[in-house]
Design a protein around this motif. Structure first.
Motif, PDB file in Angstrom:
ATOM      1  N   ALA A 156       0.715  -1.053   0.153  1.00 25.59           N
ATOM      2  CA  ALA A 156       0.012  -0.159   0.122  1.00 25.59           C
ATOM      3  C   ALA A 156       0.884   1.203  -0.108  1.00 25.59           C
ATOM      4  CB  ALA A 156      -0.909  -0.026   1.250  1.00 25.59           C
ATOM      5  N   ALA A 157       0.291   2.411  -0.547  1.00 25.15           N
ATOM      6  CA  ALA A 157       1.197   3.694  -0.519  1.00 25.15           C
ATOM      7  C   ALA A 157       0.210   4.646  -0.878  1.00 25.15           C
ATOM      8  CB  ALA A 157       2.092   3.444  -1.921  1.00 25.15           C
ATOM      9  N   VAL A 158       0.689   5.775  -0.316  1.00 23.33           N
ATOM     10  CA  VAL A 158      -0.029   6.925  -0.159  1.00 23.33           C
ATOM     11  C   VAL A 158       1.107   8.132  -0.996  1.00 23.33           C
ATOM     12  CG1 VAL A 158      -1.267   8.919   1.000  1.00 23.33           C
ATOM     13  CG2 VAL A 158      -1.742   6.399   1.269  1.00 23.33           C
ATOM     14  N   LEU A 159       0.587   8.571  -2.035  1.00 21.17           N
ATOM     15  CA  LEU A 159       1.563   9.617  -2.866  1.00 21.17           C
ATOM     16  C   LEU A 159       0.984  10.968  -2.231  1.00 21.17           C
ATOM     17  CD1 LEU A 159       3.574  10.163  -4.910  1.00 21.17           C
ATOM     18  CD2 LEU A 159       1.808  10.136  -6.554  1.00 21.17           C
ATOM     19  N   ASP A 160       2.042  11.919  -2.025  1.00 15.34           N
ATOM     20  CA  ASP A 160       1.648  13.304  -1.430  1.00 15.34           C
ATOM     21  C   ASP A 160       0.994  13.114  -0.282  1.00 15.34           C
ATOM     22  OD1 ASP A 160       3.304  14.585  -3.382  1.00 15.34           O
ATOM     23  OD2 ASP A 160       1.799  14.124  -4.780  1.00 15.34           O
ATOM     24  N   PRO A 161       1.111  12.487   0.907  1.00 16.94           N
ATOM     25  CA  PRO A 161       0.350  12.165   1.860  1.00 16.94           C
ATOM     26  C   PRO A 161       0.208  13.569   2.720  1.00 16.94           C
ATOM     27  CG  PRO A 161       2.502  11.487   2.552  1.00 16.94           C
ATOM     28  CD  PRO A 161       2.514  11.638   0.901  1.00 16.94           C
ATOM     29  N   GLU A 162      -1.085  13.635   3.268  1.00 16.00           N
ATOM     30  CA  GLU A 162      -1.313  15.160   4.288  1.00 16.00           C
ATOM     31  C   GLU A 162      -0.663  14.877   5.339  1.00 16.00           C
ATOM     32  OE1 GLU A 162      -5.323  14.699   4.741  1.00 16.00           O
ATOM     33  OE2 GLU A 162      -5.990  15.277   2.726  1.00 16.00           O
ATOM     34  N   ALA A 163      -0.105  16.025   6.074  1.00 11.10           N
ATOM     35  CA  ALA A 163       0.859  16.028   7.145  1.00 11.10           C
ATOM     36  C   ALA A 163       0.141  15.170   8.279  1.00 11.10           C
ATOM     37  CB  ALA A 163       1.122  17.363   7.503  1.00 11.10           C
ATOM     38  N   GLY A 164       0.781  14.357   8.949  1.00 12.20           N
ATOM     39  CA  GLY A 164       0.324  13.393  10.012  1.00 12.20           C
ATOM     40  C   GLY A 164      -0.443  12.298   9.768  1.00 12.20           C
TER      41      GLY A 164
ATOM     42  N   GLU B 188     -10.107  -5.435  -4.529  1.00  3.71           N
ATOM     43  CA  GLU B 188      -9.396  -4.179  -4.525  1.00  3.71           C
ATOM     44  C   GLU B 188      -7.880  -4.772  -4.047  1.00  3.71           C
ATOM     45  OE1 GLU B 188      -8.901  -0.110  -1.527  1.00  3.71           O
ATOM     46  OE2 GLU B 188     -10.580  -1.611  -1.205  1.00  3.71           O
ATOM     47  N   SER B 189      -7.615  -5.722  -3.199  1.00  2.00           N
ATOM     48  CA  SER B 189      -6.264  -6.026  -3.091  1.00  2.00           C
ATOM     49  C   SER B 189      -5.546  -6.946  -4.104  1.00  2.00           C
ATOM     50  CB  SER B 189      -6.394  -7.216  -1.711  1.00  2.00           C
ATOM     51  OG  SER B 189      -6.900  -8.346  -1.872  1.00  2.00           O
ATOM     52  N   GLY B 190      -6.380  -7.512  -4.873  1.00  2.00           N
ATOM     53  CA  GLY B 190      -5.723  -8.419  -6.040  1.00  2.00           C
ATOM     54  C   GLY B 190      -5.194  -9.807  -5.644  1.00  2.00           C
ATOM     55  N   LEU B 191      -5.808 -10.307  -3.982  1.00  2.00           N
ATOM     56  CA  LEU B 191      -5.104 -11.326  -3.581  1.00  2.00           C
ATOM     57  C   LEU B 191      -6.228 -12.651  -3.786  1.00  2.00           C
ATOM     58  CD1 LEU B 191      -4.398  -9.831  -0.181  1.00  2.00           C
ATOM     59  CD2 LEU B 191      -2.604 -10.842  -1.796  1.00  2.00           C
ATOM     60  N   PRO B 192      -5.713 -13.746  -3.748  1.00  2.00           N
ATOM     61  CA  PRO B 192      -6.667 -14.570  -3.802  1.00  2.00           C
ATOM     62  C   PRO B 192      -7.878 -14.488  -2.489  1.00  2.00           C
ATOM     63  CG  PRO B 192      -4.574 -15.650  -4.083  1.00  2.00           C
ATOM     64  CD  PRO B 192      -4.453 -14.188  -3.573  1.00  2.00           C
ATOM     65  N   ALA B 193      -8.949 -15.353  -2.854  1.00  2.00           N
ATOM     66  CA  ALA B 193     -10.069 -14.954  -1.991  1.00  2.00           C
ATOM     67  C   ALA B 193      -9.794 -15.544  -0.665  1.00  2.00           C
ATOM     68  CB  ALA B 193     -11.531 -15.716  -2.746  1.00  2.00           C
ATOM     69  N   GLN B 194      -9.137 -16.686  -0.501  1.00  2.00           N
ATOM     70  CA  GLN B 194      -8.804 -17.147   0.602  1.00  2.00           C
ATOM     71  C   GLN B 194      -8.110 -16.444   1.662  1.00  2.00           C
ATOM     72  OE1 GLN B 194      -7.555 -18.370  -1.966  1.00  2.00           O
ATOM     73  NE2 GLN B 194      -5.336 -19.092  -1.422  1.00  2.00           N
ATOM     74  N   PHE B 195      -7.483 -15.297   1.165  1.00  2.00           N
ATOM     75  CA  PHE B 195      -6.500 -14.568   2.139  1.00  2.00           C
ATOM     76  C   PHE B 195      -7.557 -13.639   3.003  1.00  2.00           C
ATOM     77  CE2 PHE B 195      -3.177 -15.922  -0.502  1.00  2.00           C
ATOM     78  CZ  PHE B 195      -2.309 -16.289   0.284  1.00  2.00           C
ATOM     79  N   ALA B 196      -7.038 -13.200   4.141  1.00  2.00           N
ATOM     80  CA  ALA B 196      -7.738 -11.936   4.725  1.00  2.00           C
ATOM     81  C   ALA B 196      -6.617 -10.674   4.721  1.00  2.00           C
ATOM     82  CB  ALA B 196      -8.016 -12.288   6.206  1.00  2.00           C
ATOM     83  N   ALA B 197      -7.091  -9.536   4.229  1.00  2.00           N
ATOM     84  CA  ALA B 197      -6.401  -8.164   4.218  1.00  2.00           C
ATOM     85  C   ALA B 197      -7.144  -7.151   5.015  1.00  2.00           C
ATOM     86  CB  ALA B 197      -6.064  -8.218   2.765  1.00  2.00           C
ATOM     87  N   ALA B 198      -6.313  -6.264   5.287  1.00  2.00           N
ATOM     88  CA  ALA B 198      -6.728  -5.167   5.881  1.00  2.00           C
ATOM     89  C   ALA B 198      -5.844  -3.762   5.629  1.00  2.00           C
ATOM     90  CB  ALA B 198      -6.980  -5.215   7.520  1.00  2.00           C
ATOM     91  N   LEU B 199      -6.416  -2.726   5.713  1.00  2.00           N
ATOM     92  CA  LEU B 199      -5.871  -1.470   5.585  1.00  2.00           C
ATOM     93  C   LEU B 199      -5.952  -0.451   6.705  1.00  2.00           C
ATOM     94  CD1 LEU B 199      -4.230   0.348   3.190  1.00  2.00           C
ATOM     95  CD2 LEU B 199      -6.541   1.320   2.898  1.00  2.00           C
ATOM     96  N   ALA B 200      -5.015   0.031   7.304  1.00  2.00           N
ATOM     97  CA  ALA B 200      -5.353   1.102   8.147  1.00  2.00           C
ATOM     98  C   ALA B 200      -4.800   2.469   7.584  1.00  2.00           C
ATOM     99  CB  ALA B 200      -4.360   0.859   9.577  1.00  2.00           C
ATOM    100  N   LEU B 201      -5.560   3.462   7.669  1.00  2.00           N
ATOM    101  CA  LEU B 201      -5.109   4.929   7.129  1.00  2.00           C
ATOM    102  C   LEU B 201      -5.648   5.886   8.096  1.00  2.00           C
ATOM    103  CD1 LEU B 201      -3.653   6.122   4.976  1.00  2.00           C
ATOM    104  CD2 LEU B 201      -5.637   6.116   3.620  1.00  2.00           C
ATOM    105  N   SER B 202      -4.839   6.551   8.673  1.00  2.00           N
ATOM    106  CA  SER B 202      -5.599   7.562   9.669  1.00  2.00           C
ATOM    107  C   SER B 202      -4.160   8.538  10.255  1.00  2.00           C
ATOM    108  CB  SER B 202      -5.952   6.697  10.938  1.00  2.00           C
ATOM    109  OG  SER B 202      -6.564   7.496  12.005  1.00  2.00           O
ATOM    110  N   ALA B 203      -4.581   9.509  11.019  1.00  2.00           N
ATOM    111  CA  ALA B 203      -3.566  10.281  11.443  1.00  2.00           C
ATOM    112  C   ALA B 203      -2.930   9.829  12.735  1.00  2.00           C
ATOM    113  CB  ALA B 203      -4.338  11.832  11.963  1.00  2.00           C
ATOM    114  N   LEU B 204      -1.750   9.793  12.972  1.00  2.00           N
ATOM    115  CA  LEU B 204      -0.906   9.041  13.935  1.00  2.00           C
ATOM    116  C   LEU B 204      -1.839   9.212  15.372  1.00  2.00           C
ATOM    117  CD1 LEU B 204       1.394   7.532  14.546  1.00  2.00           C
ATOM    118  CD2 LEU B 204       2.422   9.728  15.427  1.00  2.00           C
ATOM    119  N   PRO B 205      -2.419   8.049  16.013  1.00  2.00           N
ATOM    120  CA  PRO B 205      -3.011   8.095  16.854  1.00  2.00           C
ATOM    121  C   PRO B 205      -2.195   8.455  18.272  1.00  2.00           C
ATOM    122  CG  PRO B 205      -2.608   5.811  16.716  1.00  2.00           C
ATOM    123  CD  PRO B 205      -2.059   6.639  15.367  1.00  2.00           C
ATOM    124  N   GLY B 206      -3.047   9.172  19.235  1.00  2.00           N
ATOM    125  CA  GLY B 206      -2.101   9.504  20.647  1.00  2.00           C
ATOM    126  C   GLY B 206      -2.133   8.382  21.400  1.00  2.00           C
TER     127      GLY B 206
END
Length: 225
Positions: free
Chosen positions: A114-122, A205-223
């Motif tokens: 996963a990649a984010v190009l030109d990410p917002e600060a934080g 979305e992931s392009g992975l075989p259906a048997q896999f589990a995948a997750a994405l976390a995208l957020s400002a850095l938590p406290g």
């Protein structure tokens, strides 16, 4: 300009002469820190490591429109500090940090990026993929899951139970990568069932075989806490 999220999977690197092809590509494109870490690994883990680092570097180079060898690995470990061969991935380009967030996960030979190009600060990023077979052992729920997560698996059995475990573990790993702590944080203390900023990645979305589990976390850095 809004941040751009890219998710990509890479199938297992299994072609005739794969070790030699990997070694040649690694010598051409990876830097000394990455190659030094690879030399300390056994052949199987070494091949997986090189395939993952090459895939990540090529994605970063594509997004930044530069040759892969122009990028210098700049990993950041909260414990070891900048310059570590492990930790939150990143690159420098012409002496400056590349404007890119990256995260990588491997399972059963597959690489998920996963990649984010030109990410917002934080902004922070984490991604994870899990083969459900890896969750097939006694005591998994007790060492890996919180109470609400264990309750959510009640009534599941066989393949359904393993996929449910893998789904929760992928969400947990993705979040801990976002935080930068990884498994230095006790995983059973991090509830991920309904935590904002985490979502499952379906196969289309992931392009992975259906048997896999995948997750994405995208957020400002938590406290803390």
């Amino acid at each position: 300009m809004a941040s751009q999220l890219i998710v990509r999977s890479v199938p297992p690197f299994g072609v005739p002469g794969a070790p030699e092809v990997l070694d040649a590509a690694a010598r051409e494109q990876l830097d000394d820190v990455e190659l030094g870490r690879a030399r300390g690994l056994e052949p199987g883990p070494r091949a997986a490591f090189l395939a993952g680092r090459l895939a990540q570097r090529r994605l970063a180079a594509e997004l930044l429109d530069v040759p892969p060898a122009k990028l210098i690995a700049a990993y950041d470990c909260p414990q070891c500090g900048p310059g570590s061969p492990h930790g939150r991935p990143g690159y420098t380009l012409s002496g400056a940090p590349a404007p890119l967030l990256l995260s990588l996960s491997r399972s059963a030979g597959w690489v998920l990026l996963a990649a984010v190009l030109d990410p917002e600060a934080g902004l922070r990023l984490g991604v994870d993929v899990q083969d459900p077979a890896g969750a097939d052992f006694d005591g998994f729920d007790q060492v890996a899951l919180g109470r609400a997560e264990r309750d959510s698996l009640r009534g599941l059995s066989a393949a359904g139970l393993l996929h449910g475990r893998a789904r929760l573990w992928a969400r947990k790993e993705a979040w801990l990568k976002l935080c930068g702590t990884g498994l230095l944080t006790a995983p059973e203390t991090v509830e991920v069932l309904h935590r904002p900023g985490i979502r499952d990645l379906p196969p289309d979305e992931s392009g992975l075989p259906a048997q896999f589990a995948a997750a994405l976390a995208l957020s400002a850095l938590p406290g803390r806490g």
